[in-house]
Enzyme design. Structure first.
Site, PDB file in Angstrom:
ATOM      1  N   PRO A   2       0.803  -1.210   0.000  1.00  0.00           N
ATOM      2  CA  PRO A   2       0.000   0.000   0.000  1.00  0.00           C
ATOM      3  C   PRO A   2       0.841   1.267   0.000  1.00  0.00           C
ATOM      4  O   PRO A   2       1.744   1.421   0.813  1.00  0.00           O
ATOM      5  CB  PRO A   2      -0.812  -0.107   1.290  1.00  0.00           C
ATOM      6  CG  PRO A   2      -0.034  -1.027   2.164  1.00  0.00           C
ATOM      7  CD  PRO A   2       0.679  -1.958   1.256  1.00  0.00           C
ATOM      8  N   GLU A   3       0.544   2.149  -0.933  1.00  0.00           N
ATOM      9  CA  GLU A   3       1.163   3.473  -0.971  1.00  0.00           C
ATOM     10  C   GLU A   3       0.041   4.510  -0.890  1.00  0.00           C
ATOM     11  O   GLU A   3      -1.091   4.155  -0.578  1.00  0.00           O
ATOM     12  CB  GLU A   3       2.000   3.623  -2.255  1.00  0.00           C
ATOM     13  CG  GLU A   3       3.090   2.556  -2.357  1.00  0.00           C
ATOM     14  CD  GLU A   3       3.891   2.638  -3.654  1.00  0.00           C
ATOM     15  OE1 GLU A   3       4.140   3.749  -4.135  1.00  0.00           O
ATOM     16  OE2 GLU A   3       4.244   1.574  -4.188  1.00  0.00           O
TER      17      GLU A   3
END
Length: 260
Positions: A2-3
DNA sequence: AGTTTGACCCGGACGC
DNA sequence: TGCGTCCGGGTCAAAC
């Protein structure tokens, strides 16, 4: 992994599901990933859910729960309490249950009165108004490292990780090994536009769905990386095979023809 | 002080 | 099949 786009979507959906609800007694399956005192959480009301860099923040009354998912961490909101195989913490919330976990145990959950120690060093959010071309320009001039490392430096710009760094550089047609100070004015302008464009596109498309790290993100559509983890595949622009190199120990994917 | 390297961790991929 | 080895990835501490 996840970014910014994935976390932004996660935070929005989590907020709409748990804001103003009340926490029950936490179940700590794996204390290793927990910092602070979980006993402080019981009976507290959730005031808001926000994001700062890659930190997911649940705001209580004068107390925060801060989650960092690292690579493989996840936050699910489910209707059962029993821990699944990689779950580290279960947080009961009015009949539903946050399942927080990470198969690699690198994710973190911290219970803290203030978040300064977590966020004071963080750089600007790339989608904020404050993140300007001038800021990017100035920051680049100060750095001696390569542009890939620069984009992933959370102290300068917060929220970009390995995947979007590769995608941004492909979009800007900049070779990831280039020293920051070697970029000319035109390239910096294009880089600035690419940062905004790629992150906004990913946000619009519901994030990159390579990993099922949360049920709080729709799986109906997703952002498709053009070069990241596509070694040997044809560049979507020129058909040249995508190359993988290591920069700072990180797998870095780019088109050797398009990215000079 | 800025930059680079190693440790953290363990599932999955790979080799024998 | 089964065991052993290696790799990855974000961040921080240690080393350079």
């Amino acid at each position: 992994m996840p970014e910014l786009p994935e976390l932004e979507i996660l935070v929005g959906n989590l907020r709409s599901r748990i804001k103003d609800k009340n926490l029950g007694k936490p179940i700590i399956v794996n204390p290793r990933v927990v910092g602070g005192d979980p006993n402080l959480l019981e009976n507290k009301t959730i005031k808001d859910v926000t994001r700062r860099g890659k930190w997911v923040l649940i705001l209580l009354d004068e107390l925060y729960i801060a989650f960092h998912l690292r690579l493989n961490g996840y936050i699910f909101l489910l209707d059962y309490e029993e821990p699944d195989s990689y779950d580290c913490v279960i947080l009961p919330i009015d009949g539903e249950y946050i399942h927080f976990g990470d198969p690699r145990r690198l994710a973190q959950m911290k219970i803290t009165k203030g978040i300064n120690s977590l966020t004071e060093e963080l750089g600007l959010d790339p989608l904020s108004q404050e993140f300007t071309l001038e800021y990017l320009n100035k920051s680049l001039k100060k750095k001696r490292s390569n542009i890939k490392t620069f984009l992933m430096d959370q102290d300068i710009i917060s929220g970009i990780g390995n995947t979007y760094a590769d995608e941004i550089l492909f979009s800007a047609k900049i070779n990831p090994t280039r020293p920051c100070q070697s970029l000319d004015e035109e390239e910096i302008k294009l880089l600035y536009k690419s940062i905004k464009d790629i992150l906004e596109e990913a946000l619009r498309l519901g994030g990159t769905s390579t990993e099922e790290f949360t049920n709080l993100i729709s799986r109906e559509k997703s952002f498709e990386p053009r070069v990241h983890r596509r070694e040997g595949e044809a560049c979507p622009i020129c058909d040249t095979p995508i190359v993988m190199i290591k920069i700072g120990g990180r797998g870095t994917y780019y088109c050797p023809k398009c990215q000079k």
